[in-house]
Design a protein around this motif. Structure first.
Motif, PDB file in Angstrom:
ATOM      1  N   GLU A   1      -3.433  37.563   3.377  1.00  0.00           N
ATOM      2  CA  GLU A   1      -3.055  36.538   4.372  1.00  0.00           C
ATOM      3  C   GLU A   1      -1.547  36.549   4.620  1.00  0.00           C
ATOM      4  O   GLU A   1      -1.084  36.403   5.755  1.00  0.00           O
ATOM      5  CB  GLU A   1      -3.542  35.156   3.897  1.00  0.00           C
ATOM      6  CG  GLU A   1      -5.061  35.047   3.982  1.00  0.00           C
ATOM      7  CD  GLU A   1      -5.662  33.962   3.098  1.00  0.00           C
ATOM      8  OE1 GLU A   1      -6.877  33.713   3.235  1.00  0.00           O
ATOM      9  OE2 GLU A   1      -4.926  33.396   2.268  1.00  0.00           O
ATOM     10  N   ALA A   2      -0.777  36.822   3.570  1.00  0.00           N
ATOM     11  CA  ALA A   2       0.679  36.886   3.741  1.00  0.00           C
ATOM     12  C   ALA A   2       1.054  38.057   4.648  1.00  0.00           C
ATOM     13  O   ALA A   2       1.914  37.932   5.535  1.00  0.00           O
ATOM     14  CB  ALA A   2       1.359  37.009   2.379  1.00  0.00           C
ATOM     15  N   LEU A   3       0.388  39.204   4.460  1.00  0.00           N
ATOM     16  CA  LEU A   3       0.706  40.361   5.321  1.00  0.00           C
ATOM     17  C   LEU A   3       0.258  40.088   6.757  1.00  0.00           C
ATOM     18  O   LEU A   3       0.898  40.554   7.717  1.00  0.00           O
ATOM     19  CB  LEU A   3       0.050  41.626   4.763  1.00  0.00           C
ATOM     20  CG  LEU A   3       0.597  42.142   3.431  1.00  0.00           C
ATOM     21  CD1 LEU A   3      -0.016  43.499   3.097  1.00  0.00           C
ATOM     22  CD2 LEU A   3       2.119  42.241   3.440  1.00  0.00           C
ATOM     23  N   ASP A  52     -12.297  45.467   4.771  1.00  0.00           N
ATOM     24  CA  ASP A  52     -11.700  44.898   6.001  1.00  0.00           C
ATOM     25  C   ASP A  52     -10.943  43.612   5.672  1.00  0.00           C
ATOM     26  O   ASP A  52     -10.778  42.724   6.522  1.00  0.00           O
ATOM     27  CB  ASP A  52     -12.788  44.615   7.042  1.00  0.00           C
ATOM     28  CG  ASP A  52     -13.771  43.539   6.579  1.00  0.00           C
ATOM     29  OD1 ASP A  52     -14.445  42.933   7.461  1.00  0.00           O
ATOM     30  OD2 ASP A  52     -13.849  43.270   5.355  1.00  0.00           O
ATOM     31  N   LEU A  53     -10.467  43.496   4.430  1.00  0.00           N
ATOM     32  CA  LEU A  53      -9.820  42.241   4.018  1.00  0.00           C
ATOM     33  C   LEU A  53      -8.447  42.046   4.677  1.00  0.00           C
ATOM     34  O   LEU A  53      -8.028  40.914   4.912  1.00  0.00           O
ATOM     35  CB  LEU A  53      -9.717  42.177   2.486  1.00  0.00           C
ATOM     36  CG  LEU A  53     -11.075  42.159   1.766  1.00  0.00           C
ATOM     37  CD1 LEU A  53     -10.899  42.071   0.259  1.00  0.00           C
ATOM     38  CD2 LEU A  53     -11.959  41.014   2.267  1.00  0.00           C
ATOM     39  N   HIS A  54      -7.741  43.134   5.007  1.00  0.00           N
ATOM     40  CA  HIS A  54      -6.490  42.958   5.763  1.00  0.00           C
ATOM     41  C   HIS A  54      -6.798  42.288   7.109  1.00  0.00           C
ATOM     42  O   HIS A  54      -6.104  41.357   7.524  1.00  0.00           O
ATOM     43  CB  HIS A  54      -5.827  44.320   6.029  1.00  0.00           C
ATOM     44  CG  HIS A  54      -5.025  44.847   4.884  1.00  0.00           C
ATOM     45  ND1 HIS A  54      -3.962  44.175   4.335  1.00  0.00           N
ATOM     46  CD2 HIS A  54      -5.116  46.012   4.183  1.00  0.00           C
ATOM     47  CE1 HIS A  54      -3.449  44.889   3.350  1.00  0.00           C
ATOM     48  NE2 HIS A  54      -4.129  46.008   3.231  1.00  0.00           N
ATOM     49  N   GLU A  55      -7.839  42.793   7.771  1.00  0.00           N
ATOM     50  CA  GLU A  55      -8.174  42.247   9.098  1.00  0.00           C
ATOM     51  C   GLU A  55      -8.615  40.803   8.976  1.00  0.00           C
ATOM     52  O   GLU A  55      -8.187  39.931   9.736  1.00  0.00           O
ATOM     53  CB  GLU A  55      -9.278  43.093   9.753  1.00  0.00           C
ATOM     54  CG  GLU A  55      -8.839  44.483  10.221  1.00  0.00           C
ATOM     55  CD  GLU A  55      -8.752  45.537   9.128  1.00  0.00           C
ATOM     56  OE1 GLU A  55      -8.398  46.683   9.425  1.00  0.00           O
ATOM     57  OE2 GLU A  55      -9.018  45.214   7.933  1.00  0.00           O
ATOM     58  N   ARG A  56      -9.431  40.511   7.963  1.00  0.00           N
ATOM     59  CA  ARG A  56      -9.903  39.122   7.805  1.00  0.00           C
ATOM     60  C   ARG A  56      -8.784  38.229   7.278  1.00  0.00           C
ATOM     61  O   ARG A  56      -8.865  37.011   7.356  1.00  0.00           O
ATOM     62  CB  ARG A  56     -11.129  39.086   6.868  1.00  0.00           C
ATOM     63  CG  ARG A  56     -12.397  39.596   7.582  1.00  0.00           C
ATOM     64  CD  ARG A  56     -13.636  39.176   6.833  1.00  0.00           C
ATOM     65  NE  ARG A  56     -14.004  40.148   5.807  1.00  0.00           N
ATOM     66  CZ  ARG A  56     -14.598  39.808   4.661  1.00  0.00           C
ATOM     67  NH1 ARG A  56     -14.856  38.550   4.381  1.00  0.00           N
ATOM     68  NH2 ARG A  56     -14.918  40.733   3.785  1.00  0.00           N
ATOM     69  N   GLY A  57      -7.705  38.850   6.798  1.00  0.00           N
ATOM     70  CA  GLY A  57      -6.529  38.068   6.371  1.00  0.00           C
ATOM     71  C   GLY A  57      -5.552  37.883   7.518  1.00  0.00           C
ATOM     72  O   GLY A  57      -4.454  37.351   7.327  1.00  0.00           O
TER      73      GLY A  57
END
Ligand code: NAD
Ligand code: APR
Length: 230
Positions: free
Chosen positions: A70-72, A92-97
């Motif tokens: 989420e910070a990124l 896909d956690l970067h996208e969901r973050g």
């Protein structure tokens, strides 16, 4: 404003409950790499490989992004195209973050790739039962994952960004696999500052100007807060 390249590895998703590769109970301990992450392994026993990635696909769908992702996402919203996030991860956690322009150099487990027509499809269910490709109707779908011995995706774009980088940050990777493990040297050659955020020292730690040790869910939000306050 600085150009920043951030490389992430399995460690950034560890606190979301996704196993890393080289921890003692890691993914590679239970499955010989050659059997489940090489084209030869897939040719030898496609059902074993499909089962391995079916399990990882289900775990990714059940996982949630953590404060590091989420910070990124916040940093990318603030910096726009001054920031490129490159991940070795297939989740896909970067996208969901909240990050929208992530470069998955090892592919994505929520994507299926047709070996006949080269189409790629968003895929959330099993590939084991031999579904046909929605584009060409052939039963020729494989996980859209870069395996050992295959070329990672978009390397030209990554090296181009590293040549323009003022800051290179590596988060949650052991530096065990090339070409990702060589990114820090490319960044140094471009006179970028280099920072590593990791739980423990990695194979490449000596090449970084600074290494901060600790969990990504603590180190990454602090790093982003400092960047946005600067
Ligand atoms: P590599 O540099 O990625 O790995 C070196 C060799 O180590 C590989 O041939 C691998 O088979 C072997 N190996 C054996 N046991 C291993 C273990 N426990 N952990 C890691 N490696 C182990 O090898 P490569 O063949 O040059 O890989 C080419 C590309 O494939 C890499 O650049 C990487 O981007 C990609 N890759 C993707 C995955 C994935 O699961 N998506 C896994 C590895 C590599
Ligand atoms: N916070 C930060 N770092 C962490 C955390 C955490 N909570 N938990 C683990 N780590 C660190 C570990 O210390 C280790 O250095 O993350 C790193 C994970 O290393 P690996 O398991 O080797 O994963 P990774 O570096 O992503 O592997 C690279 O190798 O097998 C291939 O394709 C596979 O993409 C993978 C590539």
């Amino acid at each position: 404003m600085q150009n920043i390249v951030i490389l992430t590895g399995a460690g950034i998703s560890a606190e979301s409950g996704l196993k890393t590769f080289r921890a003692e109970d890691g993914l590679w301990e239970n499955h010989p790499v050659e059997e489940v992450a090489t084209p030869e392994g897939f040719a030898r026993d496609p059902d074993l490989v499909q089962r391995f990635y079916d399990e990882r696909r289900m775990r990714v769908l059940a996982a949630q992004p953590n404060p590091a992702h989420e910070a990124l996402g916040r940093l990318e919203r603030e910096l726009g195209d001054r920031l490129l996030i490159v991940t070795q991860n297939i989740d896909d956690l970067h996208e969901r973050g909240g990050a929208g322009r992530v470069l998955h150099m090892h592919g994505e487990v929520l994507s299926a790739w047709c070996q006949r027509c080269d189409a790629r499809h968003r895929w959330e269910r099993s590939l084991r039962d031999g579904p046909s490709c929605p584009s060409c109707e052939m039963v020729s779908l494989r996980p859209d994952i870069v395996w050992f011995g295959e070329m990672p995706y978009q390397m030209g774009r990554i090296f181009g960004a590293l040549e323009q980088a003022d800051l290179f940050v590596s988060i949650g990777t052991s530096g065990a696999v090339y070409p990702a493990a060589a990114f820090v040297q490319h960044a140094r050659d471009a006179r970028a500052r280099t920072l590593e955020l990791n739980l423990e020292r990695s194979a490449g730690s000596a090449l970084f100007d600074e290494t901060r040790l600790g969990p990504a869910s603590k180190l990454v939000p602090q790093f982003v807060q400092d960047m946005l306050a600067a």
